[in-house]
Design a protein around this motif. Sequence first.
Motif, PDB file in Angstrom:
ATOM      1  N   SER A   1      -3.983  -8.228   2.231  1.00 20.29           N
ATOM      2  CA  SER A   1      -4.911  -7.155   2.559  1.00 20.29           C
ATOM      3  C   SER A   1      -4.122  -5.893   2.892  1.00 20.29           C
ATOM      4  CB  SER A   1      -5.772  -7.542   3.761  1.00 20.29           C
ATOM      5  OG  SER A   1      -6.474  -6.406   4.231  1.00 20.29           O
ATOM      6  N   PRO A   2      -4.473  -4.768   2.274  1.00 26.35           N
ATOM      7  CA  PRO A   2      -3.765  -3.518   2.581  1.00 26.35           C
ATOM      8  C   PRO A   2      -3.967  -3.057   4.008  1.00 26.35           C
ATOM      9  CG  PRO A   2      -5.720  -3.102   1.254  1.00 26.35           C
ATOM     10  CD  PRO A   2      -5.528  -4.599   1.295  1.00 26.35           C
ATOM     11  N   TYR A   3      -4.983  -3.598   4.712  1.00 28.69           N
ATOM     12  CA  TYR A   3      -5.261  -3.178   6.075  1.00 28.69           C
ATOM     13  C   TYR A   3      -4.252  -3.729   7.074  1.00 28.69           C
ATOM     14  CZ  TYR A   3      -9.570  -1.791   3.831  1.00 28.69           C
ATOM     15  OH  TYR A   3     -10.484  -1.214   2.978  1.00 28.69           O
ATOM     16  N   LEU A   4      -3.350  -4.608   6.628  1.00 25.52           N
ATOM     17  CA  LEU A   4      -2.300  -5.119   7.508  1.00 25.52           C
ATOM     18  C   LEU A   4      -1.226  -4.072   7.744  1.00 25.52           C
ATOM     19  CD1 LEU A   4      -1.944  -8.717   6.013  1.00 25.52           C
ATOM     20  CD2 LEU A   4      -3.037  -8.080   8.158  1.00 25.52           C
ATOM     21  N   GLY A   5      -1.228  -3.042   6.938  1.00 31.85           N
ATOM     22  CA  GLY A   5      -0.306  -1.938   7.127  1.00 31.85           C
ATOM     23  C   GLY A   5       1.155  -2.358   7.043  1.00 31.85           C
ATOM     24  N   LYS A   6       1.974  -1.754   7.901  1.00 30.57           N
ATOM     25  CA  LYS A   6       3.413  -2.000   7.894  1.00 30.57           C
ATOM     26  C   LYS A   6       3.828  -2.993   8.980  1.00 30.57           C
ATOM     27  CE  LYS A   6       4.780   0.730   4.531  1.00 30.57           C
ATOM     28  NZ  LYS A   6       5.567   0.249   3.362  1.00 30.57           N
ATOM     29  N   SER A   7       2.903  -3.823   9.415  1.00 25.86           N
ATOM     30  CA  SER A   7       3.226  -4.847  10.407  1.00 25.86           C
ATOM     31  C   SER A   7       4.074  -5.946   9.783  1.00 25.86           C
ATOM     32  CB  SER A   7       1.935  -5.467  10.950  1.00 25.86           C
ATOM     33  OG  SER A   7       1.265  -6.195   9.910  1.00 25.86           O
ATOM     34  N   PHE A   8       4.580  -6.850  10.641  1.00 22.15           N
ATOM     35  CA  PHE A   8       5.347  -7.973  10.112  1.00 22.15           C
ATOM     36  C   PHE A   8       4.474  -8.873   9.239  1.00 22.15           C
ATOM     37  CE2 PHE A   8       6.653 -12.443  10.509  1.00 22.15           C
ATOM     38  CZ  PHE A   8       7.828 -12.367   9.761  1.00 22.15           C
ATOM     39  N   VAL A   9       3.231  -9.098   9.674  1.00 24.80           N
ATOM     40  CA  VAL A   9       2.314  -9.901   8.855  1.00 24.80           C
ATOM     41  C   VAL A   9       2.076  -9.213   7.517  1.00 24.80           C
ATOM     42  CG1 VAL A   9      -0.009 -10.879   8.695  1.00 24.80           C
ATOM     43  CG2 VAL A   9       1.216 -10.948  10.867  1.00 24.80           C
ATOM     44  N   GLY A  10       1.942  -7.893   7.551  1.00 21.89           N
ATOM     45  CA  GLY A  10       1.808  -7.142   6.309  1.00 21.89           C
ATOM     46  C   GLY A  10       3.008  -7.332   5.406  1.00 21.89           C
ATOM     47  N   PHE A  11       4.199  -7.377   6.010  1.00 18.76           N
ATOM     48  CA  PHE A  11       5.436  -7.576   5.241  1.00 18.76           C
ATOM     49  C   PHE A  11       5.441  -8.922   4.528  1.00 18.76           C
ATOM     50  CE2 PHE A  11       9.782  -9.486   5.452  1.00 18.76           C
ATOM     51  CZ  PHE A  11      10.384  -8.713   4.466  1.00 18.76           C
ATOM     52  N   LYS A  12       5.208  -9.988   5.273  1.00 17.13           N
ATOM     53  CA  LYS A  12       5.310 -11.310   4.653  1.00 17.13           C
ATOM     54  C   LYS A  12       4.174 -11.570   3.659  1.00 17.13           C
ATOM     55  CE  LYS A  12       3.084 -14.329   8.122  1.00 17.13           C
ATOM     56  NZ  LYS A  12       2.244 -15.073   7.157  1.00 17.13           N
ATOM     57  N   GLU A  13       2.985 -11.015   3.939  1.00 17.37           N
ATOM     58  CA  GLU A  13       1.874 -11.220   3.012  1.00 17.37           C
ATOM     59  C   GLU A  13       2.048 -10.393   1.739  1.00 17.37           C
ATOM     60  OE1 GLU A  13      -0.431 -13.563   3.240  1.00 17.37           O
ATOM     61  OE2 GLU A  13       0.626 -14.180   5.058  1.00 17.37           O
ATOM     62  N   ALA A  14       2.595  -9.195   1.868  1.00 15.71           N
ATOM     63  CA  ALA A  14       2.868  -8.382   0.679  1.00 15.71           C
ATOM     64  C   ALA A  14       3.942  -9.043  -0.184  1.00 15.71           C
ATOM     65  CB  ALA A  14       3.312  -6.979   1.095  1.00 15.71           C
ATOM     66  N   LEU A  15       4.967  -9.586   0.468  1.00 15.30           N
ATOM     67  CA  LEU A  15       6.030 -10.269  -0.261  1.00 15.30           C
ATOM     68  C   LEU A  15       5.487 -11.526  -0.944  1.00 15.30           C
ATOM     69  CD1 LEU A  15       9.030 -10.328  -0.961  1.00 15.30           C
ATOM     70  CD2 LEU A  15       9.459 -11.488   1.208  1.00 15.30           C
ATOM     71  N   ALA A  16       4.656 -12.273  -0.231  1.00 16.71           N
ATOM     72  CA  ALA A  16       4.058 -13.477  -0.806  1.00 16.71           C
ATOM     73  C   ALA A  16       3.163 -13.145  -1.995  1.00 16.71           C
ATOM     74  CB  ALA A  16       3.246 -14.221   0.253  1.00 16.71           C
ATOM     75  N   PHE A  17       2.441 -12.042  -1.896  1.00 14.35           N
ATOM     76  CA  PHE A  17       1.565 -11.640  -2.991  1.00 14.35           C
ATOM     77  C   PHE A  17       2.377 -11.309  -4.239  1.00 14.35           C
ATOM     78  CE2 PHE A  17      -1.203  -8.732  -5.361  1.00 14.35           C
ATOM     79  CZ  PHE A  17      -2.372  -9.465  -5.391  1.00 14.35           C
ATOM     80  N   LYS A  18       3.522 -10.659  -4.033  1.00 11.69           N
ATOM     81  CA  LYS A  18       4.390 -10.340  -5.172  1.00 11.69           C
ATOM     82  C   LYS A  18       4.995 -11.607  -5.760  1.00 11.69           C
ATOM     83  CE  LYS A  18       6.843  -7.868  -8.020  1.00 11.69           C
ATOM     84  NZ  LYS A  18       7.338  -9.006  -8.810  1.00 11.69           N
ATOM     85  N   GLU A  19       5.353 -12.554  -4.907  1.00  7.86           N
ATOM     86  CA  GLU A  19       6.014 -13.773  -5.370  1.00  7.86           C
ATOM     87  C   GLU A  19       5.048 -14.716  -6.094  1.00  7.86           C
ATOM     88  OE1 GLU A  19       9.178 -14.709  -5.242  1.00  7.86           O
ATOM     89  OE2 GLU A  19       9.950 -12.968  -4.196  1.00  7.86           O
ATOM     90  N   SER A  20       3.856 -14.929  -5.526  1.00  4.72           N
ATOM     91  CA  SER A  20       2.984 -15.987  -6.066  1.00  4.72           C
ATOM     92  C   SER A  20       1.500 -15.660  -5.984  1.00  4.72           C
ATOM     93  CB  SER A  20       3.225 -17.279  -5.282  1.00  4.72           C
ATOM     94  OG  SER A  20       2.690 -17.149  -3.958  1.00  4.72           O
TER      95      SER A  20
END
Length: 221
Positions: free
Chosen positions: A66-85
């Motif tokens: 979700s883009p609403y996670l912003g630049k938080s740590f959760v946003g980091f790992k979820e953005a990375l996970a989205f790119k990976e899989s």
Amino acid sequence: MKKNIASYLTLVLTICILLYTSFSSNKTIDSSKYSTAGLVLNYTVSQDAGTNISDLALLNSNKPYSPYLGKSFVGFKEALAFKESRGDYFTVNSLGYLGKYQFGRGTLKLLGIYDTEEFLNNPELQEKAFIANAERNKWILRRDIKRFVGKKINGTIITESGILAAAHLAGPGSVKHYLRSYGEDTFADAYGTTIQYYMKKFAGYDTSFLKPNKKAKATSV
């Protein structure tokens, strides 16, 4: 003949009476009777009886990113996970990389995970593996983080989150070579994704949650 004339006159007289009646009427329509003034108009559609708030919360929690996670740590790992899989815990790609964060078997062994079948079917273990791997990489790259964060390499401002994302992609050793060569010694994975791309895409996230840990391990529950 007289009968035809009488019929004609009767028809004309009837038409004249109808016209006179219609034009002479003083009756008007009172539009106020049709006004909605003062009425409470509620167009809210009631929630489907088969759906409750807990169901909706569960649905939202299963969204991979979700883009609403912003630049938080959760946003980091979820953005990375989205790119990976695309956030899929149970996927294996064409090269054999596993799970939401696409771990290789060699990396999993370093984290104390030897049963890949269990790993693939255990989302909690996958999350722990991501944290452990990132903390291990942060320890390995601690000097490079201190030295290079804030500098610009190949047009990209180096940030800690960018470094850690690139280490997830290519391994900490490849990231060291990239940084210390100021971008000359680069790396691309089998699909053509580069360290530079990850440095830029995942720049500026808050990764202060991660503590450098040389012996970081993921443990099953």
